[in-house]
Design a protein around this motif. Structure first.
Motif, PDB file in Angstrom:
ATOM      1  N   VAL B 129       0.828  -1.212   0.000  1.00 16.85           N
ATOM      2  CA  VAL B 129       0.000   0.000   0.000  1.00 16.85           C
ATOM      3  C   VAL B 129       0.858   1.256   0.000  1.00 16.85           C
ATOM      4  CG1 VAL B 129      -1.938  -1.114   1.168  1.00 16.85           C
ATOM      5  CG2 VAL B 129      -0.182   0.022   2.526  1.00 16.85           C
ATOM      6  N   TRP B 130       2.158   1.084  -0.230  1.00 19.64           N
ATOM      7  CA  TRP B 130       3.070   2.216  -0.041  1.00 19.64           C
ATOM      8  C   TRP B 130       3.909   2.584  -1.267  1.00 19.64           C
ATOM      9  CZ3 TRP B 130       8.155   0.897  -0.898  1.00 19.64           C
ATOM     10  CH2 TRP B 130       8.415  -0.484  -0.933  1.00 19.64           C
ATOM     11  N   SER B 131       4.097   1.651  -2.221  1.00 20.55           N
ATOM     12  CA  SER B 131       5.147   1.887  -3.220  1.00 20.55           C
ATOM     13  C   SER B 131       4.670   2.653  -4.457  1.00 20.55           C
ATOM     14  CB  SER B 131       5.785   0.566  -3.641  1.00 20.55           C
ATOM     15  OG  SER B 131       4.956  -0.162  -4.519  1.00 20.55           O
ATOM     16  N   ASP B 132       3.405   2.586  -4.744  1.00 19.77           N
ATOM     17  CA  ASP B 132       2.894   3.188  -5.970  1.00 19.77           C
ATOM     18  C   ASP B 132       2.087   4.436  -5.635  1.00 19.77           C
ATOM     19  OD1 ASP B 132       1.273   3.754  -8.319  1.00 19.77           O
ATOM     20  OD2 ASP B 132       1.751   1.742  -9.020  1.00 19.77           O
ATOM     21  N   GLU B 133       2.241   5.478  -6.424  1.00 20.88           N
ATOM     22  CA  GLU B 133       1.512   6.730  -6.155  1.00 20.88           C
ATOM     23  C   GLU B 133       0.002   6.554  -6.175  1.00 20.88           C
ATOM     24  OE1 GLU B 133       3.411   9.345  -9.061  1.00 20.88           O
ATOM     25  OE2 GLU B 133       4.026  10.605  -7.393  1.00 20.88           O
ATOM     26  N   VAL B 134      -0.483   5.558  -6.893  1.00 22.57           N
ATOM     27  CA  VAL B 134      -1.942   5.360  -6.942  1.00 22.57           C
ATOM     28  C   VAL B 134      -2.433   4.369  -5.881  1.00 22.57           C
ATOM     29  CG1 VAL B 134      -2.162   5.953  -9.397  1.00 22.57           C
ATOM     30  CG2 VAL B 134      -1.804   3.559  -8.741  1.00 22.57           C
ATOM     31  N   ALA B 135      -1.522   3.929  -5.006  1.00 25.65           N
ATOM     32  CA  ALA B 135      -1.883   2.876  -4.039  1.00 25.65           C
ATOM     33  C   ALA B 135      -3.050   3.282  -3.139  1.00 25.65           C
ATOM     34  CB  ALA B 135      -0.670   2.506  -3.187  1.00 25.65           C
ATOM     35  N   GLY B 136      -3.137   4.563  -2.805  1.00 28.85           N
ATOM     36  CA  GLY B 136      -4.234   5.010  -1.955  1.00 28.85           C
ATOM     37  C   GLY B 136      -5.583   4.812  -2.629  1.00 28.85           C
ATOM     38  N   PHE B 137      -5.638   5.107  -3.927  1.00 23.91           N
ATOM     39  CA  PHE B 137      -6.888   4.922  -4.675  1.00 23.91           C
ATOM     40  C   PHE B 137      -7.257   3.432  -4.751  1.00 23.91           C
ATOM     41  CE2 PHE B 137      -5.340   8.982  -6.329  1.00 23.91           C
ATOM     42  CZ  PHE B 137      -6.471   9.757  -6.208  1.00 23.91           C
ATOM     43  N   VAL B 138      -6.255   2.614  -4.990  1.00 22.77           N
ATOM     44  CA  VAL B 138      -6.498   1.168  -5.094  1.00 22.77           C
ATOM     45  C   VAL B 138      -7.044   0.627  -3.767  1.00 22.77           C
ATOM     46  CG1 VAL B 138      -5.390  -1.080  -5.440  1.00 22.77           C
ATOM     47  CG2 VAL B 138      -4.705   0.874  -6.859  1.00 22.77           C
ATOM     48  N   TYR B 139      -6.379   1.027  -2.689  1.00 24.04           N
ATOM     49  CA  TYR B 139      -6.767   0.550  -1.353  1.00 24.04           C
ATOM     50  C   TYR B 139      -8.183   1.028  -1.011  1.00 24.04           C
ATOM     51  CZ  TYR B 139      -5.743  -0.627   3.581  1.00 24.04           C
ATOM     52  OH  TYR B 139      -5.727  -1.157   4.840  1.00 24.04           O
ATOM     53  N   GLU B 140      -8.432   2.303  -1.260  1.00 23.14           N
ATOM     54  CA  GLU B 140      -9.739   2.877  -0.931  1.00 23.14           C
ATOM     55  C   GLU B 140     -10.849   2.196  -1.724  1.00 23.14           C
ATOM     56  OE1 GLU B 140     -13.237   5.295  -1.196  1.00 23.14           O
ATOM     57  OE2 GLU B 140     -11.944   4.879  -2.885  1.00 23.14           O
ATOM     58  N   HIS B 141     -10.595   1.975  -2.994  1.00 24.85           N
ATOM     59  CA  HIS B 141     -11.611   1.354  -3.845  1.00 24.85           C
ATOM     60  C   HIS B 141     -11.893  -0.082  -3.378  1.00 24.85           C
ATOM     61  CE1 HIS B 141     -13.379   1.519  -8.135  1.00 24.85           C
ATOM     62  NE2 HIS B 141     -14.023   0.602  -7.428  1.00 24.85           N
ATOM     63  N   GLY B 142     -10.826  -0.787  -3.040  1.00 21.54           N
ATOM     64  CA  GLY B 142     -10.981  -2.172  -2.579  1.00 21.54           C
ATOM     65  C   GLY B 142     -11.775  -2.262  -1.293  1.00 21.54           C
ATOM     66  N   ALA B 143     -11.519  -1.329  -0.383  1.00 20.15           N
ATOM     67  CA  ALA B 143     -12.237  -1.344   0.899  1.00 20.15           C
ATOM     68  C   ALA B 143     -13.703  -0.981   0.714  1.00 20.15           C
ATOM     69  CB  ALA B 143     -11.578  -0.362   1.861  1.00 20.15           C
ATOM     70  N   ARG B 144     -13.980  -0.217  -0.321  1.00 15.63           N
ATOM     71  CA  ARG B 144     -15.349   0.284  -0.538  1.00 15.63           C
ATOM     72  C   ARG B 144     -16.235  -0.707  -1.262  1.00 15.63           C
ATOM     73  NH1 ARG B 144     -16.218   3.643  -4.945  1.00 15.63           N
ATOM     74  NH2 ARG B 144     -14.018   4.194  -4.948  1.00 15.63           N
ATOM     75  N   THR B 145     -15.660  -1.495  -2.151  1.00 23.19           N
ATOM     76  CA  THR B 145     -16.538  -2.239  -3.052  1.00 23.19           C
ATOM     77  C   THR B 145     -16.445  -3.756  -2.968  1.00 23.19           C
ATOM     78  OG1 THR B 145     -14.887  -2.235  -4.799  1.00 23.19           O
ATOM     79  CG2 THR B 145     -16.417  -0.401  -4.767  1.00 23.19           C
ATOM     80  N   THR B 146     -15.406  -4.283  -2.400  1.00 18.59           N
ATOM     81  CA  THR B 146     -15.266  -5.736  -2.530  1.00 18.59           C
ATOM     82  C   THR B 146     -15.122  -6.456  -1.195  1.00 18.59           C
ATOM     83  OG1 THR B 146     -12.996  -5.223  -3.111  1.00 18.59           O
ATOM     84  CG2 THR B 146     -14.417  -5.959  -4.884  1.00 18.59           C
ATOM     85  N   THR B 147     -15.775  -5.927  -0.183  1.00 20.55           N
ATOM     86  CA  THR B 147     -15.821  -6.611   1.099  1.00 20.55           C
ATOM     87  C   THR B 147     -17.204  -7.224   1.249  1.00 20.55           C
ATOM     88  OG1 THR B 147     -14.292  -4.994   1.996  1.00 20.55           O
ATOM     89  CG2 THR B 147     -15.507  -6.331   3.580  1.00 20.55           C
ATOM     90  N   PRO B 148     -17.291  -8.516   1.421  1.00 25.12           N
ATOM     91  CA  PRO B 148     -18.613  -9.159   1.466  1.00 25.12           C
ATOM     92  C   PRO B 148     -19.344  -8.883   2.777  1.00 25.12           C
ATOM     93  CG  PRO B 148     -16.899 -10.792   1.850  1.00 25.12           C
ATOM     94  CD  PRO B 148     -16.198  -9.485   1.606  1.00 25.12           C
ATOM     95  N   MET B 149     -20.070  -7.772   2.808  1.00 24.05           N
ATOM     96  CA  MET B 149     -20.758  -7.376   4.044  1.00 24.05           C
ATOM     97  C   MET B 149     -22.188  -7.880   4.083  1.00 24.05           C
ATOM     98  SD  MET B 149     -18.667  -5.864   5.986  1.00 24.05           S
ATOM     99  CE  MET B 149     -19.750  -5.045   7.126  1.00 24.05           C
ATOM    100  N   LEU B 150     -22.598  -8.596   3.068  1.00 26.17           N
ATOM    101  CA  LEU B 150     -23.906  -9.235   3.074  1.00 26.17           C
ATOM    102  C   LEU B 150     -25.034  -8.233   3.333  1.00 26.17           C
ATOM    103  CD1 LEU B 150     -22.440 -12.034   5.235  1.00 26.17           C
ATOM    104  CD2 LEU B 150     -23.037 -12.306   2.845  1.00 26.17           C
ATOM    105  N   GLY B 151     -24.960  -7.126   2.624  1.00 28.41           N
ATOM    106  CA  GLY B 151     -26.025  -6.134   2.730  1.00 28.41           C
ATOM    107  C   GLY B 151     -25.718  -5.010   3.690  1.00 28.41           C
ATOM    108  N   ALA B 152     -24.766  -5.225   4.592  1.00 25.35           N
ATOM    109  CA  ALA B 152     -24.428  -4.166   5.545  1.00 25.35           C
ATOM    110  C   ALA B 152     -23.417  -3.218   4.916  1.00 25.35           C
ATOM    111  CB  ALA B 152     -23.866  -4.774   6.812  1.00 25.35           C
ATOM    112  N   ASP B 153     -23.293  -2.041   5.520  1.00 19.85           N
ATOM    113  CA  ASP B 153     -22.390  -1.024   4.996  1.00 19.85           C
ATOM    114  C   ASP B 153     -21.090  -1.085   5.776  1.00 19.85           C
ATOM    115  OD1 ASP B 153     -21.053   1.172   4.157  1.00 19.85           O
ATOM    116  OD2 ASP B 153     -22.623   2.616   4.629  1.00 19.85           O
ATOM    117  N   HIS B 154     -19.967  -1.289   5.072  1.00 20.34           N
ATOM    118  CA  HIS B 154     -18.690  -1.435   5.772  1.00 20.34           C
ATOM    119  C   HIS B 154     -18.281  -0.138   6.460  1.00 20.34           C
ATOM    120  CE1 HIS B 154     -14.418  -2.581   6.387  1.00 20.34           C
ATOM    121  NE2 HIS B 154     -14.967  -3.769   6.523  1.00 20.34           N
TER     122      HIS B 154
END
Lengths: 111, 376
Positions: B129-154
């Motif tokens: 999460v540290w080496s690439d300038e776009v890493a923050g966007f990648v991390y943020e997007h991953g946390a927002r869209t691909t966590t299986p919360m089964l209908g709940a909001d992460h």
């Protein structure tokens, strides 16, 4: 602009007795993802075309021009590379490779 | 070129597959284990669970999917790292001036990054999460869209954690360790608008995004600084709350020991340290699954941290009122689900009971191992 660092190749974790199964699972899931994305796109296109009255089924079956054929070949090559890359068994990221087992695990108290 | 729609569809499929893995396959596995272990399950340790599960074909599929759905999320044909690599010219300009304005962000390009942090790409995020300038966007997007919360909001997880803290105290000076792209910090600077909030992390790309997001939200009570949580550079007694979310399990035991010592140092007497992390593992089955998750998700310190005697560690550094309690990640999900694979969310809280943390015997002092930054 600073890009992600280059890592040395590491062998991927294995979950099946025959590593071939691990690789084939990768192929299958990669294919399934692309299948879903394409299905999504085809459904969208069909809806749009039907709505606008522009769907021409005959045009879909027309032969490709030479230029279109080159582009199609490049597209197919990229698709095949993505599809088959899991067979190489290499990690995408820097992590621990190979098999592991917790069968002999003994919990150690730490402080 | 991955188009936004293709990315969305590809990630939607992966999330759907993850949900099936979380619910259907996990339930099947749990039932199979219960059937094979019978009454012995209550006496099982991790090795016993492994003897039952590791040779089951269903477990092999479970493990494979856990490893590779995560790989595909980042590195697959429609992976987030690939997507943002292609869009870097479009997304990076918005972060360009964030360092120059109003001092909200302090970066240290020469800050030495610990080897444990750089040698493994956590979460299978390519390059970490540290080496690439776009890493923050990648991390943020991953946390927002691909966590299986089964209908709940992460996002609810962080808000609920902040509310829990608010029930204990009204902090005035808050330090958020390992704040990443600011997802954990945001509820603190929003809910406690009278407080001064400091978010620190090792990752410059994540901190840039955190500062950008805070400024866009109009926050004026927060600063983000590139610092090591084990060597923060703040003066002793600077904070009445030291917190972290999902940091402890990414830290090996030795630096974690130093981190706790540092938290004690920067807390004022009576100040609280409250972490949201993974620790409550009620049975051997849960422990077995969690240890495997750590290995498969490139989080190698999950197991050693889960095996730590955290209470003893905190006591040794002068903390009292220690509470280690399971935490429900979303309303209605509960804390003891056996029908769904969930991470063992746990709140670890303690109060600094004396002026200055207890000194340790027989350990290398922190200042001899790290370059201490200027005090703030």
């Amino acid at each position: 602009m600073k890009k992600s660092i280059k890592r040395e190749a590491r062998t991927e974790q294995l979950f099946f007795d025959d590593p071939a199964v691990d690789g084939l699972m990768g192929v299958l899931m990669s294919l399934a993802t692309d299948h879903y994305v394409l299905r999504d796109r085809v459904q969208l296109l069909e809806r749009q075309l039907v709505r606008s009255g522009h769907l021409d089924v005959l045009a879909l079956e027309a032969s490709a021009t030479a230029e279109e054929a080159v582009a199609a070949n490049e597209d197919a090559a990229a698709f095949a590379t993505e599809l088959l890359r899991p067979l190489l068994g290499l990690q995408e990221t820097a992590g621990i490779g190979g098999r592991f087992s917790l069968k002999k695990h003994k919990r150690r108290a730490r402080s | 070129m991955i188009t936004p729609r293709s990315l969305e569809a590809g990630q939607r499929f992966l999330l759907a597959a993850k949900k099936w893995w979380t619910a259907d396959l996990y339930q099947h596995l749990r039932q199979e284990y219960a059937a094979q272990a019978g009454a012995e399950a209550a006496r099982h340790d991790v090795a016993d669970v492994a003897k039952v599960l590791e040779d089951l074909t269903e477990y092999r599929y479970f493990a494979w999917l856990e490893r590779h759905l995560q790989r595909m999320k980042y590195s697959g044909t429609y992976g987030l790292a690939r997507y943002y690599d292609q869009r870097r010219e479009a997304v990076l300009p918005q972060l360009q001036d964030v360092e120059k304005q109003d001092g909200i962000l302090e970066l240290r390009p020469g800050l030495p990054l610990p080897r444990y942090y750089t040698s493994v790409d956590i979460h299978q995020h390519p390059g970490g999460v540290w080496s690439d300038e776009v890493a923050g966007f990648v991390y943020e997007h991953g946390a927002r869209t691909t966590t299986p919360m089964l209908g709940a909001d992460h996002a609810d997880l962080h808000t609920r954690f902040t509310s829990m803290v608010g029930n204990l105290m009204t902090p005035q000076k808050i330090l958020d360790l390992g704040c990443g792209f600011g997802k954990s910090t945001q509820p603190f600077y929003s809910a406690f608008s009278q407080a001064q909030v400091e978010g620190i992390d090792l990752s410059a790309p994540c901190l840039r995004l955190a500062a950008h997001t805070a400024r866009a939200a109009g926050a004026t009570n927060v600063h983000f600084r590139q610092r090591d949580a084990a060597d923060t550079g703040y003066s002793a007694g600077s904070f009445d709350l030291v917190t972290s979310t999902m940091l402890l399990h990414e830290t090996p035991p030795e630096p974690l020991d130093t981190l706790i010592e540092e938290a004690a140092r920067v807390l004022e007497p009576g100040g609280r340290m409250i972490h949201l992390d993974f620790h409550h593992l009620p049975d051997a089955f849960a422990r077995f699954m969690f240890y495997g998750h750590g290995r498969r998700n490139n989080e190698p310190y999950m197991q050693p941290v889960a095996e730590l005697d955290v209470r003893k560690l905190l006591q040794r550094h002068g903390f009292a009122d220690i509470r280690i309690e399971p935490f429900s990640e979303a309303e209605g999900l509960g804390v003891h689900r056996t029908d769904l694979w969930r991470l063992p969310w746990t709140v670890i809280s303690a109060r600094k009971s004396s002026p200055g943390a207890k000194s340790k015997v027989g350990r290398t002092s922190r200042s001899s191992k790290h370059t201490r930054g200027s005090r703030t």
